[in-house]
Scaffold this motif. Structure first.
Motif, PDB file in Angstrom:
ATOM      1  N   HIS A   1       0.851  -1.189   0.000  1.00  0.00           N
ATOM      2  CA  HIS A   1       0.000   0.000   0.000  1.00  0.00           C
ATOM      3  C   HIS A   1       0.885   1.237   0.000  1.00  0.00           C
ATOM      4  CE1 HIS A   1      -3.986  -1.891   1.059  1.00  0.00           C
ATOM      5  NE2 HIS A   1      -3.154  -2.876   1.389  1.00  0.00           N
ATOM      6  N   PRO A   2       0.474   2.298  -0.673  1.00  0.00           N
ATOM      7  CA  PRO A   2       1.218   3.557  -0.563  1.00  0.00           C
ATOM      8  C   PRO A   2       1.309   4.009   0.893  1.00  0.00           C
ATOM      9  CG  PRO A   2      -0.266   3.660  -2.432  1.00  0.00           C
ATOM     10  CD  PRO A   2      -0.593   2.383  -1.708  1.00  0.00           C
ATOM     11  N   PHE A   3       2.473   4.510   1.278  1.00  0.00           N
ATOM     12  CA  PHE A   3       2.782   4.865   2.672  1.00  0.00           C
ATOM     13  C   PHE A   3       3.091   6.363   2.747  1.00  0.00           C
ATOM     14  CE2 PHE A   3       5.958   5.689   5.937  1.00  0.00           C
ATOM     15  CZ  PHE A   3       5.470   5.023   7.038  1.00  0.00           C
ATOM     16  N   PHE A   4       2.495   7.048   3.759  1.00  0.00           N
ATOM     17  CA  PHE A   4       2.682   8.497   3.912  1.00  0.00           C
ATOM     18  C   PHE A   4       2.938   8.820   5.385  1.00  0.00           C
ATOM     19  CE2 PHE A   4      -0.239   7.556   0.524  1.00  0.00           C
ATOM     20  CZ  PHE A   4       0.145   8.362  -0.531  1.00  0.00           C
ATOM     21  N   SER A   5       3.906   9.729   5.631  1.00  0.00           N
ATOM     22  CA  SER A   5       4.136  10.236   6.982  1.00  0.00           C
ATOM     23  C   SER A   5       4.546  11.705   6.882  1.00  0.00           C
ATOM     24  CB  SER A   5       5.223   9.445   7.712  1.00  0.00           C
ATOM     25  OG  SER A   5       5.513  10.046   8.964  1.00  0.00           O
ATOM     26  N   PRO A   6       3.667  12.630   7.348  1.00  0.00           N
ATOM     27  CA  PRO A   6       4.046  14.054   7.344  1.00  0.00           C
ATOM     28  C   PRO A   6       5.021  14.399   8.465  1.00  0.00           C
ATOM     29  CG  PRO A   6       1.888  13.796   8.322  1.00  0.00           C
ATOM     30  CD  PRO A   6       2.310  12.417   7.878  1.00  0.00           C
ATOM     31  N   CYS A   7       5.314  13.421   9.368  1.00  0.00           N
ATOM     32  CA  CYS A   7       6.161  13.617  10.545  1.00  0.00           C
ATOM     33  C   CYS A   7       5.546  14.643  11.496  1.00  0.00           C
ATOM     34  CB  CYS A   7       7.595  14.019  10.146  1.00  0.00           C
ATOM     35  SG  CYS A   7       8.451  12.701   9.250  1.00  0.00           S
ATOM     36  N   THR A   8       6.098  14.736  12.694  1.00  0.00           N
ATOM     37  CA  THR A   8       5.491  15.562  13.727  1.00  0.00           C
ATOM     38  C   THR A   8       5.649  17.045  13.417  1.00  0.00           C
ATOM     39  OG1 THR A   8       7.535  15.419  15.002  1.00  0.00           O
ATOM     40  CG2 THR A   8       5.808  13.835  15.518  1.00  0.00           C
ATOM     41  N   ASN A   9       4.725  17.817  13.960  1.00  0.00           N
ATOM     42  CA  ASN A   9       4.738  19.264  13.793  1.00  0.00           C
ATOM     43  C   ASN A   9       5.647  19.863  14.851  1.00  0.00           C
ATOM     44  OD1 ASN A   9       4.250  21.937  13.462  1.00  0.00           O
ATOM     45  ND2 ASN A   9       2.050  21.841  13.784  1.00  0.00           N
ATOM     46  N   LYS A  10       6.815  20.363  14.455  1.00  0.00           N
ATOM     47  CA  LYS A  10       7.811  20.883  15.395  1.00  0.00           C
ATOM     48  C   LYS A  10       7.593  22.377  15.607  1.00  0.00           C
ATOM     49  CE  LYS A  10      11.189  17.455  13.927  1.00  0.00           C
ATOM     50  NZ  LYS A  10      12.524  17.231  13.340  1.00  0.00           N
ATOM     51  N   SER A  11       6.704  22.709  16.531  1.00  0.00           N
ATOM     52  CA  SER A  11       6.425  24.114  16.877  1.00  0.00           C
ATOM     53  C   SER A  11       6.064  24.929  15.643  1.00  0.00           C
ATOM     54  CB  SER A  11       7.635  24.730  17.586  1.00  0.00           C
ATOM     55  OG  SER A  11       7.963  23.995  18.744  1.00  0.00           O
ATOM     56  N   GLY A  12       5.280  24.322  14.753  1.00  0.00           N
ATOM     57  CA  GLY A  12       4.823  25.039  13.569  1.00  0.00           C
ATOM     58  C   GLY A  12       5.787  25.029  12.411  1.00  0.00           C
ATOM     59  N   ARG A  13       6.956  24.408  12.548  1.00  0.00           N
ATOM     60  CA  ARG A  13       7.952  24.415  11.465  1.00  0.00           C
ATOM     61  C   ARG A  13       7.721  23.307  10.456  1.00  0.00           C
ATOM     62  NH1 ARG A  13      12.831  23.285  12.361  1.00  0.00           N
ATOM     63  NH2 ARG A  13      12.682  22.349  14.422  1.00  0.00           N
ATOM     64  N   ASN A  14       6.827  22.374  10.749  1.00  0.00           N
ATOM     65  CA  ASN A  14       6.592  21.265   9.814  1.00  0.00           C
ATOM     66  C   ASN A  14       5.100  20.965   9.740  1.00  0.00           C
ATOM     67  OD1 ASN A  14       7.598  19.240   8.030  1.00  0.00           O
ATOM     68  ND2 ASN A  14       7.274  17.696   9.599  1.00  0.00           N
ATOM     69  N   GLU A  15       4.289  22.033   9.782  1.00  0.00           N
ATOM     70  CA  GLU A  15       2.850  21.848   9.854  1.00  0.00           C
ATOM     71  C   GLU A  15       2.192  21.662   8.493  1.00  0.00           C
ATOM     72  OE1 GLU A  15       1.173  25.286  11.578  1.00  0.00           O
ATOM     73  OE2 GLU A  15       2.053  26.694  10.134  1.00  0.00           O
ATOM     74  N   ALA A  16       2.888  21.922   7.396  1.00  0.00           N
ATOM     75  CA  ALA A  16       2.294  21.803   6.066  1.00  0.00           C
ATOM     76  C   ALA A  16       1.877  20.359   5.797  1.00  0.00           C
ATOM     77  CB  ALA A  16       3.267  22.290   5.000  1.00  0.00           C
ATOM     78  N   PRO A  17       0.808  20.135   5.029  1.00  0.00           N
ATOM     79  CA  PRO A  17       0.334  18.767   4.754  1.00  0.00           C
ATOM     80  C   PRO A  17       1.070  18.136   3.583  1.00  0.00           C
ATOM     81  CG  PRO A  17      -1.162  20.345   3.772  1.00  0.00           C
ATOM     82  CD  PRO A  17      -0.118  21.153   4.485  1.00  0.00           C
ATOM     83  N   LEU A  18       0.959  16.809   3.511  1.00  0.00           N
ATOM     84  CA  LEU A  18       1.320  16.068   2.302  1.00  0.00           C
ATOM     85  C   LEU A  18       0.071  15.998   1.429  1.00  0.00           C
ATOM     86  CD1 LEU A  18       3.409  13.092   3.753  1.00  0.00           C
ATOM     87  CD2 LEU A  18       4.281  15.141   2.635  1.00  0.00           C
ATOM     88  N   ILE A  19       0.198  16.326   0.145  1.00  0.00           N
ATOM     89  CA  ILE A  19      -0.966  16.413  -0.741  1.00  0.00           C
ATOM     90  C   ILE A  19      -0.762  15.471  -1.915  1.00  0.00           C
ATOM     91  CG2 ILE A  19      -2.403  17.938  -2.129  1.00  0.00           C
ATOM     92  CD1 ILE A  19      -1.325  20.280  -0.471  1.00  0.00           C
ATOM     93  N   ILE A  20      -1.702  14.544  -2.102  1.00  0.00           N
ATOM     94  CA  ILE A  20      -1.664  13.648  -3.261  1.00  0.00           C
ATOM     95  C   ILE A  20      -2.197  14.436  -4.455  1.00  0.00           C
ATOM     96  CG2 ILE A  20      -2.471  11.472  -4.227  1.00  0.00           C
ATOM     97  CD1 ILE A  20      -2.856  10.489  -1.363  1.00  0.00           C
ATOM     98  N   CYS A  21      -1.358  14.589  -5.487  1.00  0.00           N
ATOM     99  CA  CYS A  21      -1.697  15.450  -6.623  1.00  0.00           C
ATOM    100  C   CYS A  21      -2.082  14.613  -7.837  1.00  0.00           C
ATOM    101  CB  CYS A  21      -0.505  16.341  -6.988  1.00  0.00           C
ATOM    102  SG  CYS A  21       0.135  17.278  -5.600  1.00  0.00           S
ATOM    103  N   PRO A  22      -2.943  15.155  -8.688  1.00  0.00           N
ATOM    104  CA  PRO A  22      -3.212  14.479  -9.962  1.00  0.00           C
ATOM    105  C   PRO A  22      -1.994  14.558 -10.865  1.00  0.00           C
ATOM    106  CG  PRO A  22      -4.312  16.602  -9.874  1.00  0.00           C
ATOM    107  CD  PRO A  22      -3.755  16.372  -8.509  1.00  0.00           C
ATOM    108  N   THR A  23      -1.745  13.506 -11.622  1.00  0.00           N
ATOM    109  CA  THR A  23      -0.587  13.463 -12.518  1.00  0.00           C
ATOM    110  C   THR A  23      -0.833  14.332 -13.729  1.00  0.00           C
ATOM    111  OG1 THR A  23      -0.113  11.227 -11.785  1.00  0.00           O
ATOM    112  CG2 THR A  23       0.937  11.958 -13.817  1.00  0.00           C
ATOM    113  N   GLU A  24       0.111  15.214 -14.016  1.00  0.00           N
ATOM    114  CA  GLU A  24      -0.036  16.119 -15.171  1.00  0.00           C
ATOM    115  C   GLU A  24       0.370  15.430 -16.460  1.00  0.00           C
ATOM    116  OE1 GLU A  24       2.306  19.490 -14.210  1.00  0.00           O
ATOM    117  OE2 GLU A  24       1.010  20.148 -12.573  1.00  0.00           O
TER     118      GLU A  24
END
Length: 601
Positions: A578-601
């Motif tokens: 299965h595809p595996f995803f980990s955004p990792c922990t949010n370090k005081s707001g320095r890593n809060e952005a999400p991982l986004i699955i995008c459509p293939t261009e």
């Protein structure tokens, strides 16, 4: 003044770095004193790769270089001591060598042990009274000749320095190395020292010639005649200060070697990056050349095929016409043969005129089937093409160099375009997500929240590692998806087996069912093997493509925007992945952005 040497020694007024009497003495914040030039030179040598300053004696560290001022009280006492020494008062000197050094008056006990001469004591009292200021508590020094039991305390040179320090309200130093010098008798001072096995007296001296500790009796023996002998405590402090210098030099050497190691690692990374750039440039140039050759080859083959077909069509037309004429002639010949054997003269006479006249015939002497293929025109056309290709090959190094210099133009990767043909629609499975992970409504985004959510603890859910699997599972075929990572400082992307352990601490490696690429601390890329495989990524990707070939056991990662391959790993997948995803922990707001699955261009 002759007895002063029993109580006042040059060691008490000597710098532990240069081993000479203080010259412009200064005191460190920890309370130790040195020559101003000596401690400045020591710190100048010791700064090197270190980011702190140390006291050579007690090793106390200061993050900022202390601002040192001349200790005027100690300077005046030292000058007074120098005047006493110059006037003929003996001092404790044993470094010069010679027979007279071993019969120094300092080694001979005074007639009244523990007694300080009146002149010395009076001089010291006068100095301290002159240094005291109005409103400053006066320090009273007990008289050394007072024999009353309640006034039996003795004052040596170190206590005198502490008294002058108290006059300036300086805090006591955090560390004071013990000294053997005191106004008590030598027998009392040596009670706490290790005993000489030969004379059962304290080992209070050090023989530099034999590099061993000796007692006062040993010093006067023949075995140590002419040797350099100094107080053991002084040698201890000297060597401790030298050890501090050696320690600083060793740290500098270590820092230098570590910098060289890092330099070599950087060179290797640069070489690997350069190899990848050159490989990409060469593949690009050869791909263009191969495409051009293949195009020309196709054009030539098409011309040859068209010429062949045209000649074949003309030949077929002529053959049909000839066959029709041959058939008519054979029919006429048959009729003539029948007429010749016929007995019906009426029929013979009737048909003879038509048969005796020769039939109309086409002149085939000028008719032929020819083609330019037989004349070698095509081959003559190919020869200039080959010459042009050879010229392009000669220019290939220059083309590759221009391609390497133009780093701003992304180099297309044909393989990236090919793998995009296997794009799959991937959605996240919230039932496998760690309680801190927040999944979007369309199951295409995931980020790490600040706290755990109230979610059921089902067997499929990861409870310790902040990761999530996709709904889709693959056990055959080829599949591809893209994930927007943006400017995140940490993330993990890849595939994992359906049967992996999801509870507690997990080990991530291909042997345990995990195949994924990681980013740590914004620049540290690695593929999670045992141990991890570090990767040199020149341009930080913001969009990652993941490609798997289940049949061949291949998982690859691409920088989609640069269209370059980051890493490929080959393994046999033992289970549905299965595809595996980990955004990792949010370090005081320095890593809060999400991982986004995008459509293939």
């Amino acid at each position: 003044m002759a007895m002063a040497a029993a109580f006042l020694s040059e060691d008490q007024f000597s710098c532990s770095i240069c081993l000479e009497v203080f010259n412009n003495p200064v005191s460190t914040p920890c309370g130790h004193s040195f020559c101003q030039t000596c401690i400045s030179s020591y710190w100048d040598r010791g700064v090197g790769g270190a980011k702190f300053y140390q006291c050579p004696l007690c090793k106390e560290s200061f993050h900022h270089r202390p601002e040192l001022h001349i200790n005027r009280t100690l300077k005046e006492i030292t000058e007074q001591f120098k005047q006493m020494a110059d006037s003929g008062a003996p001092t404790d000197r044993r470094e010069g060598g010679g027979a007279e050094d071993h019969h120094h008056p300092a080694l001979s006990p005074p007639s009244k042990p523990g007694e300080m001469p009146e002149s010395v004591f009076a001089e010291m009292m006068t100095r301290f009274q002159q240094l005291s200021t109005p409103g400053t508590p006066h320090t009273t020094l007990p008289h050394p000749n007072d024999a009353h039991p309640r006034n039996s305390s003795r004052v040596n040179a170190r206590q005198a320095l502490q008294a002058q320090n108290s006059l300036h309200h300086d805090p006591p130093p955090p560390y004071s190395p013990p000294r053997r010098y005191s106004v008590s008798s030598s027998s009392e001072a040596s009670l706490s020292l290790p005993l000489c096995p030969a004379h059962l007296r304290g080992l209070e001296f050090f023989c530099r010639t034999d590099n061993t500790c000796v007692c006062s009796t040993c010093v006067e023996t023949v075995e140590h005649q002419g040797h350099i002998v100094i107080p053991a405590m002084r040698e201890w402090h000297i060597r401790k200060s030298q050890l501090g210098i050696a320690e600083v030099e060793l740290k500098e050497l270590i820092c230098e070697k570590e910098r060289k190691v890092e330099e070599i690692h950087n060179s290797l990374r640069e070489i690997q990056a350069a190899a990848e750039r050159e490989t990409g440039g060469a593949l690009c140039a050869f791909s263009k050349l191969i495409s051009s050759v293949e195009r020309c080859q196709a054009e030539i083959l098409e011309v040859i095929e068209m010429s062949r077909r045209a000649a074949e069509q003309r030949a077929q037309s002529l053959l049909r016409e000839l066959e029709e004429e041959v058939a008519d002639l054979r029919k006429r010949g048959t009729t003539l043969s029948q007429l010749a054997v016929s007995d019906d003269y009426i029929l013979f006479l009737k048909t003879y005129p038509a048969l005796s006249t020769p039939p109309p015939a086409k002149d085939w002497s000028c008719v032929s089937v020819s083609s330019e293929l037989t004349s070698g025109v095509i081959l003559r056309t190919v020869s200039p093409m080959m010459e042009r290709f050879e010229e392009e090959l000669r220019k290939l190094p220059e083309v590759c160099q221009r391609s390497l210099e133009d780093q701003s133009v992304p180099r297309p990767n044909l393989k990236t375009r090919r793998v995009q043909e296997y794009a799959a629609d991937i959605t996240l499975d919230a039932g496998t997500a760690h309680p801190r992970l927040i999944i979007s409504a369309d199951a295409k985004q995931v980020h790490c929240g600040e706290r755990h959510q109230l979610v059921p603890d089902n067997p499929e859910r990861f409870d310790r590692v902040v990761c999530v699997l996709a709904h889709q599972g693959f056990n055959s075929g080829r599949h591809y998806w893209e994930v927007m990572v943006g400017g995140k400082t940490d993330w993990d992307l890849g595939v994992a087996c359906r049967s992996v352990n999801r509870k507690g601490k997990i080990t991530v490696s291909p042997a345990h069912g995990y195949w994924f690429l990681s980013l740590r601390d914004r620049n540290d890329y690695a593929f999670r093997t045992e141990p991890s495989t570090s990767l040199a990524v020149n341009i930080r990707p913001s969009r990652i493509g993941v490609y798997v070939d289940c049949d061949k056991g291949v998982v690859s990662f691409y920088d989609v925007e640069a269209r370059v391959l980051i890493y490929t790993f080959t393994y046999s997948f033992p289970d549905t992945i299965h595809p595996f995803f980990s955004p990792c922990t949010n370090k005081s707001g320095r890593n809060e952005a999400p991982l986004i699955i995008c459509p293939t261009e």
